[in-house]
Design a protein around this motif. Structure first.
Motif, PDB file in Angstrom:
ATOM      1  N   LYS A   1     -41.418 -14.924  51.976  1.00 58.58           N
ATOM      2  CA  LYS A   1     -39.749 -14.796  51.033  1.00 58.58           C
ATOM      3  C   LYS A   1     -39.413 -13.417  51.722  1.00 58.58           C
ATOM      4  CE  LYS A   1     -41.088 -16.537  46.538  1.00 58.58           C
ATOM      5  NZ  LYS A   1     -40.991 -16.186  44.799  1.00 58.58           N
TER       6      LYS A   1
ATOM      7  N   ALA B   1     -37.411 -14.894  54.565  1.00 64.69           N
ATOM      8  CA  ALA B   1     -36.137 -15.763  54.302  1.00 64.69           C
ATOM      9  C   ALA B   1     -35.758 -15.943  53.228  1.00 64.69           C
ATOM     10  CB  ALA B   1     -37.408 -17.406  53.934  1.00 64.69           C
ATOM     11  N   THR B   2     -35.049 -14.095  53.363  1.00 64.31           N
ATOM     12  CA  THR B   2     -34.477 -13.733  52.592  1.00 64.31           C
ATOM     13  C   THR B   2     -33.679 -14.281  50.760  1.00 64.31           C
ATOM     14  OG1 THR B   2     -32.610 -15.472  52.626  1.00 64.31           O
ATOM     15  CG2 THR B   2     -32.481 -14.535  54.413  1.00 64.31           C
ATOM     16  N   LEU B   3     -35.311 -14.411  50.961  1.00 65.46           N
ATOM     17  CA  LEU B   3     -35.657 -14.632  49.460  1.00 65.46           C
ATOM     18  C   LEU B   3     -35.640 -12.907  49.099  1.00 65.46           C
ATOM     19  CD1 LEU B   3     -37.921 -17.863  49.334  1.00 65.46           C
ATOM     20  CD2 LEU B   3     -35.007 -17.746  48.884  1.00 65.46           C
ATOM     21  N   LEU B   4     -36.561 -12.427  49.112  1.00 66.98           N
ATOM     22  CA  LEU B   4     -37.033 -10.943  48.316  1.00 66.98           C
ATOM     23  C   LEU B   4     -35.892 -10.401  49.618  1.00 66.98           C
ATOM     24  CD1 LEU B   4     -40.371 -10.681  47.666  1.00 66.98           C
ATOM     25  CD2 LEU B   4     -38.708 -10.432  46.051  1.00 66.98           C
TER      26      LEU B   4
ATOM     27  N   PRO C   1     -27.556 -12.291  55.989  1.00 64.88           N
ATOM     28  CA  PRO C   1     -29.301 -13.282  55.366  1.00 64.88           C
ATOM     29  C   PRO C   1     -28.084 -14.770  55.609  1.00 64.88           C
ATOM     30  CG  PRO C   1     -27.599 -11.882  53.623  1.00 64.88           C
ATOM     31  CD  PRO C   1     -27.528 -11.293  55.409  1.00 64.88           C
TER      32      PRO C   1
ATOM     33  N   VAL D   1     -37.875 -24.027  54.567  1.00 59.70           N
ATOM     34  CA  VAL D   1     -38.385 -23.245  53.825  1.00 59.70           C
ATOM     35  C   VAL D   1     -39.444 -24.387  52.988  1.00 59.70           C
ATOM     36  CG1 VAL D   1     -39.008 -21.532  52.529  1.00 59.70           C
ATOM     37  CG2 VAL D   1     -37.232 -21.120  53.405  1.00 59.70           C
ATOM     38  N   THR D   2     -40.754 -24.096  52.937  1.00 61.27           N
ATOM     39  CA  THR D   2     -41.668 -25.710  52.453  1.00 61.27           C
ATOM     40  C   THR D   2     -42.542 -23.883  51.396  1.00 61.27           C
ATOM     41  OG1 THR D   2     -40.669 -27.357  53.351  1.00 61.27           O
ATOM     42  CG2 THR D   2     -43.214 -26.810  52.500  1.00 61.27           C
TER      43      THR D   2
ATOM     44  N   ALA E   1     -43.838 -26.944  45.334  1.00 63.70           N
ATOM     45  CA  ALA E   1     -43.195 -27.787  45.378  1.00 63.70           C
ATOM     46  C   ALA E   1     -41.623 -27.165  44.884  1.00 63.70           C
ATOM     47  CB  ALA E   1     -43.267 -29.721  45.493  1.00 63.70           C
ATOM     48  N   SER E   2     -41.155 -26.600  45.910  1.00 61.87           N
ATOM     49  CA  SER E   2     -39.328 -26.665  45.718  1.00 61.87           C
ATOM     50  C   SER E   2     -38.427 -27.767  45.276  1.00 61.87           C
ATOM     51  CB  SER E   2     -38.738 -25.202  46.265  1.00 61.87           C
ATOM     52  OG  SER E   2     -39.633 -25.515  47.608  1.00 61.87           O
TER      53      SER E   2
ATOM     54  N   GLU F   1     -46.176 -11.220  37.819  1.00 65.04           N
ATOM     55  CA  GLU F   1     -46.108 -10.779  36.664  1.00 65.04           C
ATOM     56  C   GLU F   1     -44.717  -9.374  36.991  1.00 65.04           C
ATOM     57  OE1 GLU F   1     -48.721  -8.797  33.576  1.00 65.04           O
ATOM     58  OE2 GLU F   1     -49.549 -10.905  34.047  1.00 65.04           O
TER      59      GLU F   1
ATOM     60  N   VAL G   1     -42.860  -9.044  39.597  1.00 63.78           N
ATOM     61  CA  VAL G   1     -41.813  -9.863  40.004  1.00 63.78           C
ATOM     62  C   VAL G   1     -40.696 -10.322  38.741  1.00 63.78           C
ATOM     63  CG1 VAL G   1     -40.729 -11.788  40.973  1.00 63.78           C
ATOM     64  CG2 VAL G   1     -42.542 -10.561  42.314  1.00 63.78           C
ATOM     65  N   LYS G   2     -41.791 -11.168  37.945  1.00 65.64           N
ATOM     66  CA  LYS G   2     -40.550 -11.595  36.424  1.00 65.64           C
ATOM     67  C   LYS G   2     -40.157 -10.345  35.215  1.00 65.64           C
ATOM     68  CE  LYS G   2     -42.607 -15.696  36.212  1.00 65.64           C
ATOM     69  NZ  LYS G   2     -43.928 -16.549  35.425  1.00 65.64           N
TER      70      LYS G   2
ATOM     71  N   ASN H   1     -21.746 -15.093  59.021  1.00 62.44           N
ATOM     72  CA  ASN H   1     -22.091 -15.017  57.409  1.00 62.44           C
ATOM     73  C   ASN H   1     -21.802 -14.860  56.022  1.00 62.44           C
ATOM     74  OD1 ASN H   1     -24.345 -13.303  56.773  1.00 62.44           O
ATOM     75  ND2 ASN H   1     -23.321 -11.671  56.695  1.00 62.44           N
TER      76      ASN H   1
ATOM     77  N   GLY I   1     -39.687 -24.163  40.865  1.00 65.85           N
ATOM     78  CA  GLY I   1     -39.535 -23.807  42.087  1.00 65.85           C
ATOM     79  C   GLY I   1     -38.115 -24.391  42.885  1.00 65.85           C
ATOM     80  N   VAL I   2     -37.379 -25.747  41.985  1.00 60.99           N
ATOM     81  CA  VAL I   2     -36.197 -25.792  42.833  1.00 60.99           C
ATOM     82  C   VAL I   2     -35.150 -24.566  43.298  1.00 60.99           C
ATOM     83  CG1 VAL I   2     -35.172 -26.572  41.093  1.00 60.99           C
ATOM     84  CG2 VAL I   2     -34.151 -27.453  43.138  1.00 60.99           C
TER      85      VAL I   2
ATOM     86  N   ARG J   1     -35.606 -22.767  46.745  1.00 60.29           N
ATOM     87  CA  ARG J   1     -34.707 -23.423  47.582  1.00 60.29           C
ATOM     88  C   ARG J   1     -33.168 -23.371  47.407  1.00 60.29           C
ATOM     89  NH1 ARG J   1     -35.550 -26.736  51.095  1.00 60.29           N
ATOM     90  NH2 ARG J   1     -38.392 -27.717  50.277  1.00 60.29           N
TER      91      ARG J   1
ATOM     92  N   ARG K   1     -33.663 -11.212  41.020  1.00 62.14           N
ATOM     93  CA  ARG K   1     -34.925 -12.107  40.173  1.00 62.14           C
ATOM     94  C   ARG K   1     -35.049 -12.817  41.492  1.00 62.14           C
ATOM     95  NH1 ARG K   1     -36.000 -13.194  34.866  1.00 62.14           N
ATOM     96  NH2 ARG K   1     -37.426 -14.135  36.031  1.00 62.14           N
ATOM     97  N   THR K   2     -36.409 -12.885  41.697  1.00 57.80           N
ATOM     98  CA  THR K   2     -37.319 -14.460  42.762  1.00 57.80           C
ATOM     99  C   THR K   2     -37.694 -15.181  42.119  1.00 57.80           C
ATOM    100  OG1 THR K   2     -38.726 -11.937  42.678  1.00 57.80           O
ATOM    101  CG2 THR K   2     -37.630 -12.013  44.467  1.00 57.80           C
TER     102      THR K   2
END
Lengths: 340, 271
Positions: A58, A61-64, A82, A91-92, A96-97, A337, A339-340, B16, B105-106, B109, B270-271
């Motif tokens: 994460k 992949a720049t998610l975190l 980013p 990213v998979t 499943a996203s 938790e 994270v939420k 960027n 989950g989407v 993505r 948020r993540t």
């Protein structure tokens, strides 16, 4: 080109991470991870549940956002650039996203449109990917009726729309049946042939062994070993020799003989009939067998066992994969938790 | 893979930042996704179809005689009031659904794609204007069936409808913000109702404010919902634009300027 050699191509790594740290509350999910992935390789990140694999991906992949350390994708910093990094990766995720309430085609068309494809182009690309992943028949069905394997395939297809040079696969085969898993493996191998770099995480030692050119073993947020599968196996010594004897009262004698002739420590199975010893020099085994015959010991069975990645893992981390799975799961739950 | 090889990194054109045009296109695509979802689950339109019909009937016949002497003369007062109340209440659902959607989950993505960060939010909110439109059309239609003939004419009624839809879209950013920061969808509903209930009822929606005690009248007079309702009444009943019209639009703009960046920032964290 030798894929096993971990060297940058034209001075660039596909992934270059240094000292990545991510904390959730007081719990270090990732605690100083270093990774170097050569362009064009399949790189496996192997570790038990809660080891920090997903968190690492994460961050890459720049998610975190990492709490400390830095990471570059093809030389672009994940924190500072980013949006460029996002143009280079697919990213998979572990789950499943994709959009449950939409059909497979709608999902792919929307992702294609978001990636800048025109209306006709998006339709064409989606149809092409669906065919390639064997989903054409299910194209118009809502995903609710999809099996786990179909969902994963669609998920991977969605990651390939922009043909990114680097693909992250977070536990791509967890929960799949063996047949679907093999299909997934084939797909991953084909991906790399087109020039993609793949970074995949897995809990399955066999999967890493089967697919990855190089493997990083990760445990409790740290990389504890890194190398090719063969290097890792070699790092815990060579093959082992296993002897089963007919009369268990001879055990002590056999053990002493083994240690004298091979000059190694041996292990005795609890029931006493099996002796295992590392086999440093195969030639010396002849001497051992002669010595055993001379001592009048009758063998029931003799075999040579190559080391498995399981043993590698056990040796490196000092604990089994399963042993503290529950503890790790708790830590993971807590992490989620937070994270939420 | 069919396409023999991928473009090497060095040959790619990379930047960027996200251009305004791209932000707009991304948001529209996300709105398209929102519309597809509504089409797949039409049952989520129950509230916007039933509420305008039931509320309009109920409130008009309950309060009509008491407040304006008869139902007919109450219609020009209540229809704009009920319209604003219904449509704004509908915008809560936007926040609730966003929360539910984001747990899927989407959204991971969407975050990993090189798209404008605001697009998944703006798209969802934009798609929901279809809900406001349905509620608006139904409320006016109910009014028409019950004998409401706005003196402002059709053009001004449409303008009033647009004003309500734009304002509800602006207000939905507040609920979207709750949606992003809240843990569960039901808590979004809870917080939002708590905010909205006093705002819609302590206004000039159902009764003339001069009947209220002075402290309550003070609140009803400054209540932004009252200004919106007044603006709608002026447009539909006399076709005039007043100070309230301008004030409402300014208020809507302020809400978006404050809450859109706040929401996007909370969403990114948020993540």
């Amino acid at each position: 080109m030798n894929v096993n050699k971990n060297m940058p191509v034209n001075g660039k790594w596909a992934v270059e991470a240094q000292g990545l740290v991510k904390k959730f509350g007081s719990n270090y999910a990732v605690n100083g991870v270093n990774l170097n992935v050569r362009p064009g390789a399949i790189y496996g990140v192997l570790g038990p549940n809660g080891a920090g694999k997903t968190t690492t991906i994460k961050m890459l992949a720049t998610l975190l956002r990492p709490d400390a350390g830095s990471a570059k994708i093809f030389g672009y910093d994940v924190v500072k650039e980013p949006q460029i990094v996002r143009q280079l990766i697919g990213v998979t995720g572990q789950y499943a996203s994709v959009d449950e309430s939409l059909t497979a085609t709608e999902n792919l068309v929307i992702f294609s449109r978001l990636l800048g494809l025109g209306r006709a182009e998006a339709k064409h690309k989606s149809a092409e990917l669906l065919e390639e992943f064997g989903l054409t028949e299910a194209a118009k069905r809502p995903l609710k009726n999809f099996s786990g394997g179909m969902r994963r395939r669609l998920d991977l297809a969605a990651s390939l729309i922009a043909q990114p040079p680097l693909i992250f696969l977070d536990e791509p085969t967890t929960g799949l049946d063996p047949r679907t898993r093999n299909q997934m493996w084939d797909t991953i191998r084909r991906l790399v042939k087109t020039g993609s770099t793949v970074l995949l995480t897995t809990q399955y030692l066999q999967e890493a062994d089967e697919l990855a050119d190089r493997i990083a073993v990760i445990d409790r947020g740290r990389v504890v070993a890194e190398g090719t599968a063969d290097e890792l196996k070699a790092s815990i010594g060579r093959s082992s020799l296993q002897l089963r004897i007919q009369e268990s009262q001879d055990t002590e004698l056999v053990r002493r003989t083994v240690e004298q002739v091979l000059r190694v420590h041996s292990a005795v199975s609890p029931e006493g009939a099996k002796i295992t010893a590392p086999m440093a020099d195969a030639d010396k085994v002849t001497d051992l067998l002669i010595a055993l015959r001379a001592a009048g010991i009758k063998l029931a069975e003799m075999s040579v066992q190559k080391p498995t990645l399981d043993e590698v893992f056990l040796t490196i981390t000092g604990h089994g994969v399963k042993e503290d799975a529950s503890e790790e799961t708790d830590a993971r739950k807590k992490m989620n938790e937070e994270v939420k | 893979m069919k396409n023999a090889s991928i473009t090497p990194v060095s040959e790619r054109r990379l930047k960027n930042n996200t251009s305004l045009g791209q932000t707009f296109r991304n948001s529209l695509t996300m709105a398209y996704r929102g519309l597809l979802k509504i089409r797949r689950t039409p049952e989520q339109l129950f509230d916007v179809t039933l509420q305008p019909i039931i509320f309009t009937l109920m409130f008009t016949y309950i309060f009509g005689g008491a407040i304006s002497g008869d139902v007919q003369s109450y219609l020009p007062v209540i229809i704009p009031g009920i319209l604003v109340q219904t449509v704004i209440t509908t915008s809560i659902v936007t926040g609730v659904q966003l929360r539910e959607d984001m747990d899927k989950g989407v959204f991971d993505r969407f975050k990993s794609l090189p798209i404008a960060r605001i697009a998944p939010l703006a798209g969802a909110l934009l798609a929901d204007t279809i809900r406001y439109t349905i509620a608006t059309v139904l409320t006016f239609s109910m009014g028409y069936i019950m004998g409401y003939r706005p003196d402002g004419g059709l053009g001004n009624v449409i303008l009033a409808a647009l004003l309500v839809i734009v304002c509800s879209w602006a207000i939905s950013w507040i609920f979207a913000f709750f949606g992003v920061i809240a843990r569960t969808a039901s808590s979004v509903q809870g917080i939002s109702m708590l905010v909205l209930f006093p705002l819609t009822f302590l206004s000039n929606a159902f009764v003339p404010v001069k009947t209220m005690p002075s402290w309550l009248r003070w609140f009803a007079d400054i209540n932004p919902v009252s200004h919106l309702i007044t603006a709608v009444r002026h447009l539909t009943n006399s076709g005039s634009f007043g100070w309230d019209f301008a004030l409402t639009l300014i208020g809507a703009a302020v809400i978006v300027i404050v809450f859109a960046p706040l929401t996007v920032r909370a969403y990114m964290r948020r993540t």
